[in-house]
Write a protein that holds these residues in place. Structure first.
Motif, PDB file in Angstrom:
ATOM      1  N   ILE A  38       0.737  -1.113  -0.624  1.00  0.00           N
ATOM      2  CA  ILE A  38       0.079   0.088  -0.300  1.00  0.00           C
ATOM      3  C   ILE A  38       0.753   1.321  -0.105  1.00  0.00           C
ATOM      4  CG2 ILE A  38      -0.693   0.088   1.971  1.00  0.00           C
ATOM      5  CD1 ILE A  38      -2.908   0.908   1.844  1.00  0.00           C
ATOM      6  N   LYS A  39       0.610   2.278  -0.582  1.00  0.00           N
ATOM      7  CA  LYS A  39       1.091   3.975  -0.838  1.00  0.00           C
ATOM      8  C   LYS A  39       0.376   4.299   0.064  1.00  0.00           C
ATOM      9  CE  LYS A  39       4.072   1.978  -3.763  1.00  0.00           C
ATOM     10  NZ  LYS A  39       4.795   1.066  -3.601  1.00  0.00           N
ATOM     11  N   LEU A  40       0.726   4.738   1.196  1.00  0.00           N
ATOM     12  CA  LEU A  40      -0.149   5.863   2.187  1.00  0.00           C
ATOM     13  C   LEU A  40      -0.421   7.146   1.489  1.00  0.00           C
ATOM     14  CD1 LEU A  40       1.355   4.694   5.835  1.00  0.00           C
ATOM     15  CD2 LEU A  40      -1.302   4.081   4.613  1.00  0.00           C
ATOM     16  N   VAL A  41       0.811   7.518   0.650  1.00  0.00           N
ATOM     17  CA  VAL A  41       0.649   8.873  -0.073  1.00  0.00           C
ATOM     18  C   VAL A  41      -0.259   9.264  -0.287  1.00  0.00           C
ATOM     19  CG1 VAL A  41       2.867   9.449   0.636  1.00  0.00           C
ATOM     20  CG2 VAL A  41       2.763   8.509  -1.763  1.00  0.00           C
ATOM     21  N   LEU A  42      -0.770   8.603  -1.287  1.00  0.00           N
ATOM     22  CA  LEU A  42      -1.787   8.233  -2.427  1.00  0.00           C
ATOM     23  C   LEU A  42      -2.979   8.232  -1.942  1.00  0.00           C
ATOM     24  CD1 LEU A  42      -0.990   5.109  -4.836  1.00  0.00           C
ATOM     25  CD2 LEU A  42      -0.284   7.910  -4.707  1.00  0.00           C
ATOM     26  N   LEU A  49      -9.030   5.814   3.321  1.00  0.00           N
ATOM     27  CA  LEU A  49      -8.248   4.491   3.580  1.00  0.00           C
ATOM     28  C   LEU A  49      -8.546   3.252   4.522  1.00  0.00           C
ATOM     29  CD1 LEU A  49      -4.825   3.604   3.936  1.00  0.00           C
ATOM     30  CD2 LEU A  49      -4.595   5.625   5.855  1.00  0.00           C
ATOM     31  N   GLU A  50      -9.274   4.168   5.242  1.00  0.00           N
ATOM     32  CA  GLU A  50      -9.630   2.952   5.958  1.00  0.00           C
ATOM     33  C   GLU A  50     -10.571   2.555   5.753  1.00  0.00           C
ATOM     34  OE1 GLU A  50     -11.932   5.215   8.814  1.00  0.00           O
ATOM     35  OE2 GLU A  50     -10.180   5.790  10.738  1.00  0.00           O
ATOM     36  N   LEU A  51     -11.857   2.402   4.251  1.00  0.00           N
ATOM     37  CA  LEU A  51     -11.940   1.329   3.534  1.00  0.00           C
ATOM     38  C   LEU A  51     -11.422   0.335   3.044  1.00  0.00           C
ATOM     39  CD1 LEU A  51     -15.538   3.604   2.382  1.00  0.00           C
ATOM     40  CD2 LEU A  51     -15.225   2.298   3.934  1.00  0.00           C
ATOM     41  N   ILE A 133      -2.585   3.046   9.486  1.00  0.00           N
ATOM     42  CA  ILE A 133      -3.874   4.357  10.118  1.00  0.00           C
ATOM     43  C   ILE A 133      -3.030   5.685  10.496  1.00  0.00           C
ATOM     44  CG2 ILE A 133      -6.085   5.717  10.896  1.00  0.00           C
ATOM     45  CD1 ILE A 133      -7.321   3.449   9.878  1.00  0.00           C
ATOM     46  N   ALA A 134      -1.933   5.062  11.486  1.00  0.00           N
ATOM     47  CA  ALA A 134      -1.693   5.770  12.771  1.00  0.00           C
ATOM     48  C   ALA A 134       0.006   7.022  12.039  1.00  0.00           C
ATOM     49  CB  ALA A 134      -0.851   5.344  14.135  1.00  0.00           C
ATOM     50  N   GLN A 135       0.513   5.947  11.213  1.00  0.00           N
ATOM     51  CA  GLN A 135       1.547   6.376  10.042  1.00  0.00           C
ATOM     52  C   GLN A 135       0.687   6.923   8.843  1.00  0.00           C
ATOM     53  OE1 GLN A 135       2.862   2.414   8.486  1.00  0.00           O
ATOM     54  NE2 GLN A 135       4.350   2.024   9.982  1.00  0.00           N
ATOM     55  N   TRP A 136      -0.397   6.906   8.610  1.00  0.00           N
ATOM     56  CA  TRP A 136      -1.032   7.769   8.161  1.00  0.00           C
ATOM     57  C   TRP A 136      -1.308   9.256   8.500  1.00  0.00           C
ATOM     58  CZ3 TRP A 136      -5.411  10.950   7.090  1.00  0.00           C
ATOM     59  CH2 TRP A 136      -6.410  10.996   6.860  1.00  0.00           C
ATOM     60  N   GLU A 137      -1.475   8.939   9.462  1.00  0.00           N
ATOM     61  CA  GLU A 137      -2.424  10.407  10.160  1.00  0.00           C
ATOM     62  C   GLU A 137      -0.996  11.361  11.027  1.00  0.00           C
ATOM     63  OE1 GLU A 137      -4.131   8.706  13.812  1.00  0.00           O
ATOM     64  OE2 GLU A 137      -6.215   9.145  12.683  1.00  0.00           O
ATOM     65  N   ILE A 138       0.690  10.072  11.013  1.00  0.00           N
ATOM     66  CA  ILE A 138       1.515  11.062  10.937  1.00  0.00           C
ATOM     67  C   ILE A 138       1.485  11.672  10.307  1.00  0.00           C
ATOM     68  CG2 ILE A 138       4.153  11.014  11.603  1.00  0.00           C
ATOM     69  CD1 ILE A 138       2.656   8.380  14.049  1.00  0.00           C
ATOM     70  N   MET A 139       1.116  11.211   8.735  1.00  0.00           N
ATOM     71  CA  MET A 139       2.213  11.347   7.410  1.00  0.00           C
ATOM     72  C   MET A 139       1.008  12.632   7.099  1.00  0.00           C
ATOM     73  SD  MET A 139       2.322   9.938   4.113  1.00  0.00           S
ATOM     74  CE  MET A 139       0.482   9.741   4.271  1.00  0.00           C
ATOM     75  N   GLN A 140      -0.085  12.943   7.242  1.00  0.00           N
ATOM     76  CA  GLN A 140      -0.356  13.852   7.504  1.00  0.00           C
ATOM     77  C   GLN A 140      -0.565  15.440   8.613  1.00  0.00           C
ATOM     78  OE1 GLN A 140      -2.860  14.383   5.150  1.00  0.00           O
ATOM     79  NE2 GLN A 140      -2.109  12.565   3.766  1.00  0.00           N
ATOM     80  N   GLU A 141      -0.144  14.877   9.219  1.00  0.00           N
ATOM     81  CA  GLU A 141       0.442  15.881  10.401  1.00  0.00           C
ATOM     82  C   GLU A 141       1.706  16.724  10.053  1.00  0.00           C
ATOM     83  OE1 GLU A 141       1.293  15.664  14.814  1.00  0.00           O
ATOM     84  OE2 GLU A 141      -0.433  15.265  14.487  1.00  0.00           O
ATOM     85  N   LYS A 142       2.463  16.068  10.010  1.00  0.00           N
ATOM     86  CA  LYS A 142       4.361  16.374   9.660  1.00  0.00           C
ATOM     87  C   LYS A 142       3.958  17.325   7.580  1.00  0.00           C
ATOM     88  CE  LYS A 142       7.007  12.642  10.542  1.00  0.00           C
ATOM     89  NZ  LYS A 142       7.982  11.688  10.623  1.00  0.00           N
TER      90      LYS A 142
END
Length: 150
Positions: A38-42, A49-51, A133-142
């Motif tokens: 999975i590519k979280l940046v997409l 993402l959760e779905l 999901i936590a990694q995605w949230e950290i990425m969004q926060e950054k």
């Protein structure tokens, strides 16, 4: 070769449990491969993402929670058919009763053998989903903090 009702029930229940096991393993490996690549940046939207991350998890949980009941149903049918056979023959033979009951309990064991790995896989995949999901949230926060500095 003639199948009796008892053999039909046994093979039917074991067949359903084998099918449930195959579906559970397929869904687990599909999720593991999806999580690996999975590519979280997409993903711009957390709900999307959760779905995507939770797809097939309900299937695995459903199999894990219902497999013991399928096995128990096979055991109940096996016990009923053993008692019917004894009642029809009029012969109370301890060895045939014990053999019938032991064979009936195979379905319960089969149900547990399907359920235990399915529940373990479900819990492991759910945890991996939470981590992603936590990694995605950290990425969004950054990403938001980086935009504020500009």
């Amino acid at each position: 070769m003639e199948f009796t009702l008892k053999e039909s029930v046994e093979y039917g229940v074991i067949g359903v449990l084998v099918l449930m096991s195959i579906v559970s393993f397929w869904a687990t490996f599909e999720r593991l491969l999806f999580y690996k690549y999975i590519k979280l940046v997409l993903y711009e939207n957390k709900t999307e993402l959760e779905l995507d991350l939770s797809r097939n998890l309900t299937l695995i949980a459903t199999i894990g929670s219902n497999a013991p009941y399928i096995g128990l149903l096979g055991t109940v049918f096996g016990i009923i058919l053993t008692f019917v056979q004894i009642g029809q023959s009029g012969n109370i033979d301890t060895s045939s009763i014990m053999t019938g009951l032991a064979l009936a309990l195979q379905a319960t064991a089969g149900g547990l053998l399907v359920a235990i790995p399915a529940i373990i896989f479900y819990n492991l995949l759910l945890r991996k989903c939470e981590v992603l999901i936590a990694q995605w949230e950290i990425m969004q926060e950054k990403k938001q903090n980086g935009n504020k500095e500009l």
